[in-house]
Design a protein around this motif. Structure first.
Motif, mmCIF file in Angstrom:
data_model
loop_
_atom_site.group_PDB
_atom_site.id
_atom_site.type_symbol
_atom_site.label_atom_id
_atom_site.label_comp_id
_atom_site.label_asym_id
_atom_site.label_seq_id
_atom_site.Cartn_x
_atom_site.Cartn_y
_atom_site.Cartn_z
ATOM 1 N N PRO A 1 0.823 -1.218 0.000
ATOM 2 C CA PRO A 1 0.000 0.000 0.000
ATOM 3 C C PRO A 1 0.855 1.265 0.000
ATOM 4 O O PRO A 1 0.437 2.311 -0.494
ATOM 5 C CB PRO A 1 -0.819 -0.119 1.290
ATOM 6 C CG PRO A 1 -0.072 -1.073 2.161
ATOM 7 C CD PRO A 1 0.645 -2.003 1.238
ATOM 8 N N ARG A 2 2.081 1.172 0.517
ATOM 9 C CA ARG A 2 2.970 2.339 0.564
ATOM 10 C C ARG A 2 3.324 2.803 -0.842
ATOM 11 O O ARG A 2 3.400 4.009 -1.109
ATOM 12 C CB ARG A 2 4.258 2.010 1.332
ATOM 13 C CG ARG A 2 4.028 1.769 2.807
ATOM 14 C CD ARG A 2 5.309 1.354 3.504
ATOM 15 N NE ARG A 2 5.905 0.150 2.913
ATOM 16 C CZ ARG A 2 5.459 -1.085 3.118
ATOM 17 N NH1 ARG A 2 4.403 -1.292 3.854
ATOM 18 N NH2 ARG A 2 6.074 -2.123 2.579
ATOM 19 N N GLU B 1 0.533 8.368 -5.477
ATOM 20 C CA GLU B 1 -0.489 9.409 -5.289
ATOM 21 C C GLU B 1 0.158 10.730 -4.887
ATOM 22 O O GLU B 1 -0.305 11.803 -5.262
ATOM 23 C CB GLU B 1 -1.498 8.970 -4.226
ATOM 24 C CG GLU B 1 -2.438 7.866 -4.698
ATOM 25 C CD GLU B 1 -3.295 7.311 -3.569
ATOM 26 O OE1 GLU B 1 -3.121 7.750 -2.407
ATOM 27 O OE2 GLU B 1 -4.141 6.427 -3.850
ATOM 28 N N GLN B 2 1.248 10.631 -4.118
ATOM 29 C CA GLN B 2 1.954 11.833 -3.643
ATOM 30 C C GLN B 2 2.445 12.689 -4.809
ATOM 31 O O GLN B 2 2.493 13.917 -4.712
ATOM 32 C CB GLN B 2 3.135 11.404 -2.758
ATOM 33 C CG GLN B 2 3.877 12.554 -2.106
ATOM 34 C CD GLN B 2 5.026 12.045 -1.252
ATOM 35 O OE1 GLN B 2 4.928 11.011 -0.596
ATOM 36 N NE2 GLN B 2 6.145 12.761 -1.278
ATOM 37 N N ARG C 1 1.569 2.562 -3.569
ATOM 38 C CA ARG C 1 0.418 3.251 -4.160
ATOM 39 C C ARG C 1 0.290 4.665 -3.588
ATOM 40 O O ARG C 1 0.025 5.630 -4.309
ATOM 41 C CB ARG C 1 -0.857 2.441 -3.902
ATOM 42 C CG ARG C 1 -2.037 2.874 -4.776
ATOM 43 C CD ARG C 1 -3.206 1.952 -4.561
ATOM 44 N NE ARG C 1 -4.253 2.159 -5.551
ATOM 45 C CZ ARG C 1 -5.364 1.440 -5.598
ATOM 46 N NH1 ARG C 1 -5.559 0.450 -4.749
ATOM 47 N NH2 ARG C 1 -6.287 1.692 -6.512
ATOM 48 N N GLN C 2 0.506 4.780 -2.277
ATOM 49 C CA GLN C 2 0.438 6.096 -1.626
ATOM 50 C C GLN C 2 1.530 7.027 -2.150
ATOM 51 O O GLN C 2 1.289 8.223 -2.346
ATOM 52 C CB GLN C 2 0.574 5.932 -0.104
ATOM 53 C CG GLN C 2 -0.634 5.277 0.552
ATOM 54 C CD GLN C 2 -0.331 4.712 1.926
ATOM 55 O OE1 GLN C 2 0.792 4.834 2.421
ATOM 56 N NE2 GLN C 2 -1.315 4.081 2.538
#
Length: 204
Positions: A12-13, A19-20, A15-16
């Motif tokens: 999940p990191r 997004e950043q 993907r985050q």
């Protein structure tokens, strides 16, 4: 060019992090209903005499190969496919994901009070072409007591992470110094990733 990419990662990191920098990612993961079984453990096995640099780049390439085949099998819309892999190395020795809590404690005891490298390879495939990069960062842990190691392992955070830690979590209290890419240590070096995506014609 699509306005999104496929991310072949369970993390999940990652993907985050995408997004950043304003990149929308659709997950492209193995073993969906009716999909061909994929042997992730075989892909991540270290070859005899393999250096950490060669290892992380080879594994990333194999994971991307599997993702490209998965994309074709599912007849999905065209878009870039991104894959990344992270490993931790000390004196040329590779520290992968711990097998269990005891293995995590053993790794942390070796890393404590020492400087080690975090290597993250990233690769992008689009329209039949592939671009790849390697980020190498250095992290130094302060000395850690057995009680501190046990407390960190008990948090559950080390499991499933290369080197038995996540830089963005509780272990930060024991990080004396780091040099390189913080996002790379987390699992996706954003500078290198943005460069690869631009090379592939993706707007970042």
């Amino acid at each position: 060019m699509a306005d999104f990419l496929y991310l072949a990662s369970q993390s999940p990191r990652r993907r985050q992090l995408l997004e950043q920098i304003g990149v929308r990612a659709e997950l492209l993961l193995p073993n969906a209903d009716g999909d061909v079984a994929e042997d992730a453990e075989a892909i991540e096995a270290v070859l005899p005499g393999e250096s950490p640099e060669a290892y992380v780049q080879r594994v990333t390439g194999l994971k991307l190969d599997a993702a490209v085949a998965r994309h074709a099998r599912r007849a999905l819309a065209a878009a870039p496919i991104l894959c990344s892999d992270t490993t931790v190395a000390l004196d040329g020795r590779i520290f992968g994901k711990p097998e269990d809590a005891a293995d995590a404690a053993r790794m942390l005891a070796v890393l404590a009070g020492r400087e080690h490298q975090v290597l993250t390879a990233v690769a992008v495939q689009a329209a039949g072409r592939r671009w790849a990069a390697l980020s190498v960062s250095t992290v130094r842990f302060a000395a850690m007591t057995p009680a501190q190691i046990d407390a960190y392992v008990a948090s559950g955070e080390p499991l499933g992470k290369a080197g038995a830690y996540g830089i963005q979590g509780r272990v930060a209290a024991h990080v004396e110094h780091l040099a390189g890419s913080y996002s790379g240590i987390m699992g996706l070096p954003l500078y290198e990733t943005a460069q690869l995506l631009r090379a592939a014609g993706f707007v970042v």
